[in-house]
Scaffold this active site. Structure first.
Site, PDB file in Angstrom:
ATOM      1  N   LYS A 105       0.854  -1.187   0.000  1.00 31.50           N
ATOM      2  CA  LYS A 105       0.000   0.000   0.000  1.00 31.50           C
ATOM      3  C   LYS A 105       0.882   1.226   0.000  1.00 31.50           C
ATOM      4  O   LYS A 105       2.009   1.180   0.479  1.00 31.50           O
ATOM      5  CB  LYS A 105      -0.884   0.025   1.261  1.00 31.50           C
ATOM      6  CG  LYS A 105      -2.120   0.873   1.109  1.00 31.50           C
ATOM      7  CD  LYS A 105      -3.155   0.119   0.298  1.00 31.50           C
ATOM      8  CE  LYS A 105      -4.514   0.714   0.367  1.00 31.50           C
ATOM      9  NZ  LYS A 105      -5.519  -0.329   0.038  1.00 31.50           N
TER      10      LYS A 105
HETATM   11  N1  GLU Z   1      -7.235  -0.168  -3.242  1.00 35.15           N
HETATM   12  C1  GLU Z   1      -8.019  -1.328  -3.518  1.00 35.15           C
HETATM   13  C2  GLU Z   1      -8.090  -2.239  -2.321  1.00 35.15           C
HETATM   14  O1  GLU Z   1      -7.905  -1.810  -1.206  1.00 35.15           O
HETATM   15  C3  GLU Z   1      -7.563  -2.035  -4.780  1.00 35.15           C
HETATM   16  C4  GLU Z   1      -6.177  -2.580  -4.775  1.00 35.15           C
HETATM   17  C5  GLU Z   1      -5.714  -3.094  -6.126  1.00 35.15           C
HETATM   18  O2  GLU Z   1      -6.523  -3.201  -7.049  1.00 35.15           O
HETATM   19  O3  GLU Z   1      -4.523  -3.371  -6.221  1.00 35.15           O
HETATM   20  O4  GLU Z   1      -8.403  -3.399  -2.430  1.00 35.15           O
END
Ligand code: GLU
Length: 419
Positions: A105
């Protein structure tokens, strides 16, 4: 978020799942630590000619099952511990649904609503350059998250490609379609929420037709979940955004609400017109009498202060980490069914995976194939989690962590420890 450290909760969840599976701590200890963390400070030239410094982070929690994967958010309250927790949740999410990724993240501490479009683009490009050594289609693949979108993913793709000297569409997902984005990605998280909600409702005997649904947050996840659940026959009785919410006993005209929010997701609901509606605060909205409550905004919305007043029969976590550990315990005692984020909102990363596969193979799937494959993957994960939950008599959240931890430990054991 004060002194509260969300990463401590992740570690407690992992330990609990590990113990329930009968593992020794050394079997799963590696999943309790993020593999790699980067903190960056970088300048951005503002429109008035001054230079402002910003802080950002990228955390790779695990690469045991494949490249690290996870979104980038722009938020004024983002901090390192929050990003660490969000990265770990991605590891568990990808393992729950069985896609070949680890978790990551990223975040920049900024309120993007205070930036001009040019400032936002320069901030995105400079942040991408700062974390570029960690990125790559085989290494770490960002995606949209809170306050980021397809246009921003396009800037990330372009910046990374300029640094490489050739187009690298597979470095980021959630891109616009014309530069390698996938059909179905924009609505995938909400579609996944709808699939998970309707499957668990079937299992516990809540009929979809006429089921009352409350949605907190009408961003990408909340608005698509509301629309698709209404299409399935549910009655959306209340929705909200940052400015507050609206409530209508007989059900809101969801098409009308979506048109109202079209130009601006945070448009004040005070300006919304529909006969029979009343205005509610976000706290009032969370405690409304309803069958299904979908928190689709930020972390810690359902907490020790309001959990006892929750009247929903089932909570389906569209956001990441909307329920605190204390709240989870209170809800469990009250018999509220909580469908955890790592399962409920996994549809987004599943279609991100399809996007990455299409980029690597330089081909495109049609939307029907994407939605069908998404459904198949989600249904399989729901069954596995539900089975773990009933077999071990644990919460659905613990069941999901157990399903994921088994796969993580298996991968780590099979690969062995280097050197
Ligand atoms: N931000 C989204 C999540 O928390 C998508 C993450 C992604 O598609 O890599 O799942």
């Amino acid at each position: 978020m004060g002194a509260y450290n969300p990463y401590d909760n992740v570690v407690a969840m992992i330990r609990d799942a590990g113990e329930k599976l009968g593992y020794k701590e050394s079997d799963y200890v590696a999943t309790m630590y993020p593999e790699r963390e980067l903190k960056v400070s970088f300048p951005v030239r503002m429109d008035d000619g001054t230079v402002k410094m910003f802080e950002g982070y990228r955390v790779q929690h695990s690469s045991s099952r494949g490249p690290c994967k996870g979104g980038i958010r722009f938020h004024q309250d983002a901090d390192e511990n929050e990003v660490k927790a969000l990265a770990a949740w991605m590891t568990f999410k990808c393992a729950v649904v069985g896609i070949p990724y680890g978790g990551a993240k990223g975040a920049v501490k900024v309120d993007p609503a205070k930036l001009s479009r040019g400032e936002l683009e320069r901030l995105t490009r400079r942040f991408t350059a700062m974390i570029a050594p960690m990125l790559g289609p085989e290494r770490d693949i960002p995606a949209p998250d809170v306050n980021t979108n397809g246009e921003i993913m396009g800037w990330i793709m372009d910046t990374y490609s300029m640094l490489k000297g050739y187009a690298v569409p597979g470095v980021v997902t959630g891109k616009p379609i014309d530069i390698g984005g996938s059909l179905g990605r924009a609505e995938a998280t909400g579609r996944g929420v709808m699939i998970v909600a309707s499957e668990i409702m079937k299992k516990v005997g809540i009929p979809m037709k006429g089921a009352r649904v409350v949605v907190q947050g009408m961003g990408n996840v909340g608005s698509v979940s509301a629309r698709l659940l209404a299409e399935q026959g549910a009655t959306i009785v209340a929705v909200s955004n940052k400015t507050g919410g609206i409530y209508k006993e007989s059900g809101l005209d969801i098409a009308n609400v979506l048109t109202f929010l079209d130009a601006q997701k945070e448009r004040p609901f005070k300006e919304y017109n529909e006969s029979g509606i009343s205005h509610v605060s976000n706290d009032e909205l969370l405690t409304l009498k309803t069958d299904i409550l979908i928190p689709a905004a930020l972390e810690n919305q359902i907490n020790a202060d309001n959990a006892a007043r929750i009247q929903a029969k089932m909570i389906v976590e569209g956001a990441n980490g909307p329920t605190t550990v204390e709240a989870d315990k209170i809800l469990q005692k009250k018999g509220v069914i909580v469908v955890p984020d790592v399962l409920a909102n996994a549809g987004g990363v599943v279609v991100s995976y399809f996007e990455w596969v299409q980029n690597i193979q330089s081909l495109m799937w049609d939307e029907d194939e994407i939605n069908k494959t998404l459904s198949r993957i989600m249904l399989k994960a729901i069954d596995a989690v539900h089975e773990m939950h009933t077999k071990h008599n644990v919460s659905i959240r613990t069941g999901a962590y157990m399903v994921a931890l088994k796969k993580l430990v298996a991968a780590k054991t099979t690969r062995g420890i280097f050197p």
